[in-house]
Every structure is written in structure tokens, then in C-alpha cells.
Design an enzyme around this catalytic site. Structure first.
Site, PDB file in Angstrom:
ATOM      1  N   ASP A  44       4.014  47.429 -12.383  1.00  0.00           N
ATOM      2  CA  ASP A  44       3.202  46.262 -12.251  1.00  0.00           C
ATOM      3  C   ASP A  44       4.639  45.467 -12.208  1.00  0.00           C
ATOM      4  O   ASP A  44       5.761  45.784 -13.095  1.00  0.00           O
ATOM      5  CB  ASP A  44       2.484  45.390 -12.544  1.00  0.00           C
ATOM      6  CG  ASP A  44       1.659  44.448 -12.280  1.00  0.00           C
ATOM      7  OD1 ASP A  44       1.871  44.220 -11.098  1.00  0.00           O
ATOM      8  OD2 ASP A  44       1.589  43.585 -13.282  1.00  0.00           O
ATOM      9  N   SER A  45       4.791  44.027 -11.498  1.00  0.00           N
ATOM     10  CA  SER A  45       5.462  42.732 -11.743  1.00  0.00           C
ATOM     11  C   SER A  45       5.769  42.700 -13.415  1.00  0.00           C
ATOM     12  O   SER A  45       6.776  41.585 -14.005  1.00  0.00           O
ATOM     13  CB  SER A  45       5.762  42.264 -10.870  1.00  0.00           C
ATOM     14  OG  SER A  45       4.431  41.437 -10.673  1.00  0.00           O
ATOM     15  N   HIS A  54      -3.068  40.166 -12.130  1.00  0.00           N
ATOM     16  CA  HIS A  54      -3.045  40.135 -12.778  1.00  0.00           C
ATOM     17  C   HIS A  54      -4.774  38.641 -12.795  1.00  0.00           C
ATOM     18  O   HIS A  54      -4.580  38.002 -13.938  1.00  0.00           O
ATOM     19  CB  HIS A  54      -1.930  38.309 -12.429  1.00  0.00           C
ATOM     20  CG  HIS A  54      -0.957  39.000 -13.135  1.00  0.00           C
ATOM     21  ND1 HIS A  54       0.022  40.188 -12.311  1.00  0.00           N
ATOM     22  CD2 HIS A  54       0.494  38.807 -14.231  1.00  0.00           C
ATOM     23  CE1 HIS A  54       0.814  40.797 -12.581  1.00  0.00           C
ATOM     24  NE2 HIS A  54       1.365  39.649 -13.712  1.00  0.00           N
ATOM     25  N   GLU A  94       1.041  35.180 -16.918  1.00  0.00           N
ATOM     26  CA  GLU A  94       1.425  35.924 -17.968  1.00  0.00           C
ATOM     27  C   GLU A  94       1.762  34.601 -19.791  1.00  0.00           C
ATOM     28  O   GLU A  94       2.803  35.292 -20.148  1.00  0.00           O
ATOM     29  CB  GLU A  94       3.035  35.578 -16.858  1.00  0.00           C
ATOM     30  CG  GLU A  94       2.720  36.886 -15.725  1.00  0.00           C
ATOM     31  CD  GLU A  94       3.114  37.693 -16.404  1.00  0.00           C
ATOM     32  OE1 GLU A  94       4.199  38.265 -17.522  1.00  0.00           O
ATOM     33  OE2 GLU A  94       2.892  38.874 -15.447  1.00  0.00           O
ATOM     34  N   CYS A 135      -5.038  40.763  -6.195  1.00  0.00           N
ATOM     35  CA  CYS A 135      -3.827  40.508  -7.700  1.00  0.00           C
ATOM     36  C   CYS A 135      -4.180  41.418  -9.008  1.00  0.00           C
ATOM     37  O   CYS A 135      -5.264  40.348 -10.055  1.00  0.00           O
ATOM     38  CB  CYS A 135      -2.947  39.314  -7.917  1.00  0.00           C
ATOM     39  SG  CYS A 135      -1.815  39.656  -8.632  1.00  0.00           S
ATOM     40  N   CYS A 164      -0.306  46.583  -8.684  1.00  0.00           N
ATOM     41  CA  CYS A 164       0.507  45.505  -8.272  1.00  0.00           C
ATOM     42  C   CYS A 164       0.496  45.589  -6.523  1.00  0.00           C
ATOM     43  O   CYS A 164       0.791  46.160  -5.655  1.00  0.00           O
ATOM     44  CB  CYS A 164       1.857  45.487  -8.746  1.00  0.00           C
ATOM     45  SG  CYS A 164       2.692  43.926  -7.672  1.00  0.00           S
TER      46      CYS A 164
END
Length: 269
Positions: A10-11, A188, A152, A186, A73
Site C-alpha cells: 500500500d502507499s 486507509h 496517517e 481506500c 491500495c
């Protein structure tokens, strides 16, 4: 029995929501996770840049002779899945089709909301997938670019004023459209589940793209007789392209288990 690991990339941190579910569904599997934390977020990048990053991420994991790869992702899946999948003979999993199918099966009103990065929403990937299954459904898509930085940076609590304010602004369109099912497009975004749920209300079902994909991976691994069945818990190795300390602290919180000492910083360029 296939003792090779499953690779996940993933990013940044978002793919850990998928890893957590893979551990739950496939406790005996070894997992290698790559978080490209030095270049997060991908969602605001050009398609050409996303494809380049995805190729580097995939090549890094493939070097470990993994038996399957999960692109955790949504941005990469929307922009570069076909490019990555064409490069390898192993199973490559994306995080779009499984949650789209679940959303179609879940909605009662026929109104499905989709949230994601700018790149994911711009691609129309989820809308296309849903229309393949149920063309009569109405879809409503909204980009939420600040959700990744919030996740994040650990701003994920349902009482966080900044997170709630941003979420209320982003999700207003979907509330006005009266969607009853919302795809968190997403990996996240499940970290912000409490915030999103508080804004959308109890009548809206949230679909976790990473969790739905993990279910699909687990089913295929078992069906194809590829699981590692030695009776021991699988190991997890983490690789990041930025600070180990920052990743370890947040990853331990998201996975609810300590990851320090298992993380290594690498360069992909």
C-alpha cells in the site's frame, strides 16, 4: 502445503487494515507488507506516477518469491492493476471487485455511496464494477483527499473535532442523496470508521474494501490448496520507505499488536 508468504503493499498504513483481516482469516500464513510511507499519498499523483510506483512496489515483493500479492491500495487498483497483474504469473488481488459485490448485495434502497482518493474517484472504477453487476443501482461518489493524512497522523477518534469537521463537509452530498450503503474505497478509511459512522448515522452500512478483499483471498487460498497448514501462527515482516519509528507506533495501534523490531526501512528507487 505452500509455505511461501503472501505479499501486501500500500502507499502507507492503510493496507494494514487488510493485513489485520488476513491474519484473522488465515492465521497460519506468513505475510510480507510493504508500506511506501515515503511517498504517501498516491491519490493526488498522476496516473503515470502511480503506475511507476506500483511497479516498484510489486517488484520489491515479488523478489521474495511470494505465492500471491494483494494490492491493498484502491488508488493503485484503479490506475495500475492491469499493468501489475500482467507482469506476474501469481494471483494478484485488487480491492475493488469484492467490496463492490458486497455493496450490491447489501443496499436496500439502491443508493450506494463511494468515497476514495481523488485518483480513485476520478477513475470511476467502483461505479463501473457496480454497474456490471446491477446497472439499475444509483451511485454517488465523493473524493476525500484529507482522510489519508488524518489516518496517517492518528487523527481517527470519533470525537476528534478536526476529523469530524472534515468528514461532515465531505459526506454532506452522500447524506443528502440518502445512500444506505457506503463503500470506503481506500484501505486507509476504515481507520476513520468511527468518524465516518458518526457523520453518516446508524442506518448507513459501511463496506470495508480491505476486509472484503481479505475474505476473497482467504477463500481462494483454501480452495486452491495453497494454505500453510503447519499449525503455527504465521510471521509478519514489514518494510517501509520512511521512518521506522513513526510506522511502528501507529501500526501497533492499528493492528493491536506490537510490531517494533519487525520493521525495516528500504529504498525502492
Amino acid at each position: 502445503m505452500d509455505s511461501r508468504a503472501i505479499g501486501v503493499f500500500d502507499s502507507g498504513l492503510g493496507g494494514l487494515t487488510t493485513v489485520k483481516k488476513l491474519i484473522e482469516y488465515l492465521p497460519g500464513e506468513d505475510i510480507i507488507y510493504l508500506g511506501d510511507t515515503g511517498r504517501v499519498p498516491y491519490g493526488s499523483r498522476s496516473k503515470e506516477t502511480i503506475v511507476k510506483y506500483a511497479q516498484q512496489d510489486a517488484a520489491f515483493l515479488a523478489a521474495f518469491d511470494i505465492k500471491a500479492m494483494v494490492i491493498a491500495c484502491n488508488t493503485v487498483c484503479s490506475a495500475a492493476y492491469e499493468t501489475v497483474a500482467a507482469a506476474y504469473a501469481m494471483p494478484i488481488y485488487e480491492v475493488v471487485s469484492a467490496p463492490a459485490k458486497t455493496a450490491v448485495e447489501t443496499t436496500r434502497s439502491g443508493r450506494v455511496g463511494i468515497i476514495g482518493t481523488v485518483a480513485t474517484i476520478r477513475s470511476g472504477t467502483y461505479e463501473s464494477e457496480i454497474k456490471k453487476i446491477a446497472p439499475e443501482l444509483k451511485t454517488y461518489s465523493v473524493p476525500c483527499p484529507l482522510f489519508v493524512p488524518l489516518a496517517e497522523n492518528g487523527r481517527t477518534d470519533g470525537s476528534d473535532i478536526a476529523a469530524l469537521t472534515i468528514a461532515e463537509d465531505y459526506l454532506k452530498t452522500l447524506k443528502d442523496a440518502q445512500v444506505d450503503t457506503l463503500i470506503m474505497g481506500c484501505t486507509h478509511y476504515p481507520l476513520l470508521r468511527d468518524v465516518i459512522a458518526k457523520v453518516m448515522g446508524p442506518t448507513v452500512t459501511l463496506i470495508d474494501s480491505g476486509a472484503e478483499t481479505a475474505k476473497s483471498v482467504a477463500k481462494d487460498i483454501r480452495t486452491n490448496k495453497l494454505p500453510q497448514n503447519d499449525g503455527n501462527a504465521g510471521s509478519i515482516r514489514y518494510f517501509v520507505t520512511d521512518s521506522i519509528e513513526g510506522f511502528s507506533a501507529l501500526a501497533s495501534e492499528f493492528l493491536e499488536s506490537k510490531v517494533s523490531g519487525q520493521v525495516k526501512q528500504v529504498a525502492l528507487e
